[in-house]
Design a protein around this motif. Structure first.
Motif, mmCIF file in Angstrom:
data_model
loop_
_atom_site.group_PDB
_atom_site.id
_atom_site.type_symbol
_atom_site.label_atom_id
_atom_site.label_comp_id
_atom_site.label_asym_id
_atom_site.label_seq_id
_atom_site.Cartn_x
_atom_site.Cartn_y
_atom_site.Cartn_z
ATOM 1 N N ASP A 54 -121.554 62.400 -58.403
ATOM 2 C CA ASP A 54 -121.168 63.896 -59.073
ATOM 3 C C ASP A 54 -122.204 64.353 -60.210
ATOM 4 O OD1 ASP A 54 -120.473 62.316 -61.015
ATOM 5 O OD2 ASP A 54 -118.295 62.536 -60.960
ATOM 6 N N ALA A 55 -121.599 65.242 -60.795
ATOM 7 C CA ALA A 55 -122.573 65.984 -62.055
ATOM 8 C C ALA A 55 -122.693 65.098 -62.938
ATOM 9 C CB ALA A 55 -121.910 67.242 -62.250
ATOM 10 N N ASP A 56 -121.646 64.074 -63.318
ATOM 11 C CA ASP A 56 -121.675 63.107 -64.203
ATOM 12 C C ASP A 56 -122.622 61.858 -63.784
ATOM 13 O OD1 ASP A 56 -120.399 64.576 -65.904
ATOM 14 O OD2 ASP A 56 -118.294 64.013 -65.266
ATOM 15 N N GLY A 57 -123.038 61.892 -62.542
ATOM 16 C CA GLY A 57 -123.820 60.621 -62.114
ATOM 17 C C GLY A 57 -122.934 59.651 -61.630
ATOM 18 N N ARG A 58 -121.690 59.738 -61.410
ATOM 19 C CA ARG A 58 -120.766 58.552 -60.918
ATOM 20 C C ARG A 58 -121.094 58.691 -59.409
ATOM 21 N NH1 ARG A 58 -115.234 60.569 -63.122
ATOM 22 N NH2 ARG A 58 -115.905 62.417 -62.136
ATOM 23 N N VAL A 59 -120.641 57.479 -58.710
ATOM 24 C CA VAL A 59 -120.673 57.516 -57.247
ATOM 25 C C VAL A 59 -119.571 57.431 -56.605
ATOM 26 C CG1 VAL A 59 -121.509 55.615 -55.494
ATOM 27 C CG2 VAL A 59 -122.535 55.399 -57.687
ATOM 28 N N PHE A 60 -119.805 58.380 -55.512
ATOM 29 C CA PHE A 60 -118.663 58.451 -54.568
ATOM 30 C C PHE A 60 -118.291 57.028 -53.899
ATOM 31 C CE2 PHE A 60 -116.631 59.810 -50.520
ATOM 32 C CZ PHE A 60 -115.647 60.634 -50.964
ATOM 33 N N VAL A 61 -116.869 56.743 -53.884
ATOM 34 C CA VAL A 61 -116.445 55.540 -53.268
ATOM 35 C C VAL A 61 -115.377 56.087 -52.408
ATOM 36 C CG1 VAL A 61 -115.599 53.537 -53.575
ATOM 37 C CG2 VAL A 61 -117.333 54.038 -55.240
ATOM 38 N N HIS A 62 -114.965 55.423 -51.446
ATOM 39 C CA HIS A 62 -113.809 55.751 -50.335
ATOM 40 C C HIS A 62 -113.524 54.520 -49.636
ATOM 41 C CE1 HIS A 62 -117.358 56.276 -47.838
ATOM 42 N NE2 HIS A 62 -116.155 56.135 -46.678
ATOM 43 N N ARG A 63 -112.248 54.711 -49.152
ATOM 44 C CA ARG A 63 -111.927 53.849 -47.847
ATOM 45 C C ARG A 63 -111.732 54.520 -46.789
ATOM 46 N NH1 ARG A 63 -107.075 52.753 -50.000
ATOM 47 N NH2 ARG A 63 -105.955 53.695 -48.307
ATOM 48 N N ARG A 64 -112.347 53.901 -45.808
ATOM 49 C CA ARG A 64 -112.105 54.086 -44.471
ATOM 50 C C ARG A 64 -110.857 54.563 -43.864
ATOM 51 N NH1 ARG A 64 -117.562 53.716 -42.065
ATOM 52 N NH2 ARG A 64 -116.709 53.097 -40.267
ATOM 53 N N THR A 65 -110.712 55.373 -43.010
ATOM 54 C CA THR A 65 -109.401 55.432 -42.411
ATOM 55 C C THR A 65 -109.227 54.003 -41.486
ATOM 56 O OG1 THR A 65 -110.548 56.669 -40.691
ATOM 57 C CG2 THR A 65 -109.096 57.812 -42.416
ATOM 58 N N PHE A 96 -115.398 48.768 -38.818
ATOM 59 C CA PHE A 96 -115.036 48.495 -40.160
ATOM 60 C C PHE A 96 -113.811 49.282 -40.766
ATOM 61 C CE2 PHE A 96 -119.933 48.173 -40.170
ATOM 62 C CZ PHE A 96 -119.858 46.560 -40.060
ATOM 63 N N PRO A 97 -112.685 49.467 -39.912
ATOM 64 C CA PRO A 97 -111.598 50.445 -40.326
ATOM 65 C C PRO A 97 -110.929 49.919 -41.854
ATOM 66 C CG PRO A 97 -110.892 48.734 -38.394
ATOM 67 C CD PRO A 97 -112.403 48.905 -38.827
ATOM 68 N N SER A 98 -110.399 50.601 -42.494
ATOM 69 C CA SER A 98 -109.839 50.367 -43.734
ATOM 70 C C SER A 98 -110.545 49.641 -44.788
ATOM 71 C CB SER A 98 -108.417 49.599 -43.394
ATOM 72 O OG SER A 98 -107.633 50.698 -42.495
ATOM 73 N N ARG A 99 -111.891 49.576 -44.631
ATOM 74 C CA ARG A 99 -112.757 49.079 -45.582
ATOM 75 C C ARG A 99 -113.253 50.105 -46.525
ATOM 76 N NH1 ARG A 99 -116.136 43.847 -43.475
ATOM 77 N NH2 ARG A 99 -114.471 42.803 -42.410
ATOM 78 N N TYR A 100 -113.730 49.562 -47.884
ATOM 79 C CA TYR A 100 -114.211 50.387 -48.574
ATOM 80 C C TYR A 100 -115.822 50.688 -48.459
ATOM 81 C CZ TYR A 100 -109.862 50.189 -51.238
ATOM 82 O OH TYR A 100 -108.736 50.087 -51.706
ATOM 83 N N ASP A 101 -116.291 51.799 -48.981
ATOM 84 C CA ASP A 101 -117.620 52.155 -48.712
ATOM 85 C C ASP A 101 -118.035 52.945 -50.094
ATOM 86 O OD1 ASP A 101 -120.248 52.250 -47.662
ATOM 87 O OD2 ASP A 101 -119.465 53.202 -46.137
ATOM 88 N N MET A 102 -119.415 52.548 -50.355
ATOM 89 C CA MET A 102 -120.042 53.311 -51.266
ATOM 90 C C MET A 102 -120.896 54.177 -51.097
ATOM 91 S SD MET A 102 -121.482 50.068 -51.033
ATOM 92 C CE MET A 102 -120.690 49.241 -52.222
ATOM 93 N N PHE A 103 -121.091 54.311 -49.864
ATOM 94 C CA PHE A 103 -121.786 55.526 -49.088
ATOM 95 C C PHE A 103 -121.256 56.258 -48.122
ATOM 96 C CE2 PHE A 103 -124.791 51.929 -50.056
ATOM 97 C CZ PHE A 103 -126.029 52.450 -50.452
ATOM 98 N N VAL A 104 -121.286 57.764 -47.846
ATOM 99 C CA VAL A 104 -121.063 58.547 -46.956
ATOM 100 C C VAL A 104 -122.313 58.345 -45.809
ATOM 101 C CG1 VAL A 104 -119.567 60.048 -48.172
ATOM 102 C CG2 VAL A 104 -121.884 60.662 -47.793
ATOM 103 N N GLY A 105 -121.839 58.790 -44.577
ATOM 104 C CA GLY A 105 -122.912 58.575 -43.517
ATOM 105 C C GLY A 105 -122.295 58.231 -42.252
ATOM 106 N N GLY A 106 -123.123 58.042 -41.429
ATOM 107 C CA GLY A 106 -122.611 57.458 -39.996
ATOM 108 C C GLY A 106 -123.904 57.419 -38.870
ATOM 109 N N VAL A 107 -123.453 57.642 -37.753
ATOM 110 C CA VAL A 107 -124.614 57.480 -36.601
ATOM 111 C C VAL A 107 -125.401 58.682 -36.588
ATOM 112 C CG1 VAL A 107 -123.355 55.733 -35.351
ATOM 113 C CG2 VAL A 107 -123.055 58.066 -34.953
ATOM 114 N N VAL A 108 -126.668 58.561 -36.343
ATOM 115 C CA VAL A 108 -127.718 59.376 -35.866
ATOM 116 C C VAL A 108 -127.378 60.057 -34.453
ATOM 117 C CG1 VAL A 108 -130.148 60.417 -35.777
ATOM 118 C CG2 VAL A 108 -129.065 58.873 -37.530
#
Length: 171
Positions: free
Chosen positions: A42-53, A59-71
């Motif tokens: 974000d604008a403050d340099g913090r990392v987007f972190v999420h839990r997958r559905t 890797f369902p319901s696991r945490y990730d510090m990246f967004v992304g996916g298949v090409v």
């Protein structure tokens, strides 16, 4: 479209396309494909972190510090990085993610994919894709490091995170 039906390029150990396959079949048969990992800050340099559905194919319901996916088949890593970042963050008009490096992820149990790592600054309000993201927040680097041993993380994201730390310390 069902995500399992998405067509992927199948690649060899040198990341050269050798065929195509539906995503579900590629996962089931352990066919090597391509993925992108984008660290969003974000604008403050913090990392987007999420839990997958819980409905994610891997890797369902696991945490990730990246967004992304298949090409997707015929898609470039750069185009996939922008598409995936905008989709998962729920924004449009994101700057093109900056490519950092690529590595071959291999879980040692028959799952392997070429992984391109990017970074992007997202100063827009995020509205994460409900089909992909069950929970999210932005964490400082120290807060993120503090959660590494506490939360169950996606293994390919952890591999990318470790390589990113090495990349930054070498740079």
């Amino acid at each position: 479209m069902n995500p399992a039906d998405e067509i992927l390029d199948i690649v060899d150990e040198n990341d050269q396309v050798i065929g195509q396959s539906p995503r579900g079949e590629a996962y089931a048969r352990g066919l090597r494909h391509r993925c992108v990992f984008i660290q969003a800050r974000d604008a403050d340099g913090r990392v987007f972190v999420h839990r997958r559905t819980p409905t994610k194919l891997v890797f369902p319901s696991r945490y990730d510090m990246f967004v992304g996916g298949v090409v997707g088949a015929g898609e470039t890593y750069d185009d996939a990085a922008l598409r995936e970042a905008e989709e998962e963050l729920g924004v449009t008009g994101l700057p093109r993610p900056t490519y950092l490096f690529k590595f071959l992820y291999d879980d040692g149990a028959g799952q392997s994919w070429w992984s391109a790592v990017y970074e992007v600054r997202c100063e827009l309000p995020v509205r994460p894709q409900a089909e992909e993201v069950a929970w999210h927040t932005f964490l400082t680097e120290d807060e993120l490091r503090g959660r590494l041993a506490e939360w169950e993380w996606v293994p390919d994201g952890m591999a990318a995170y470790e390589r990113l730390a090495d990349h930054r310390s070498a740079g």
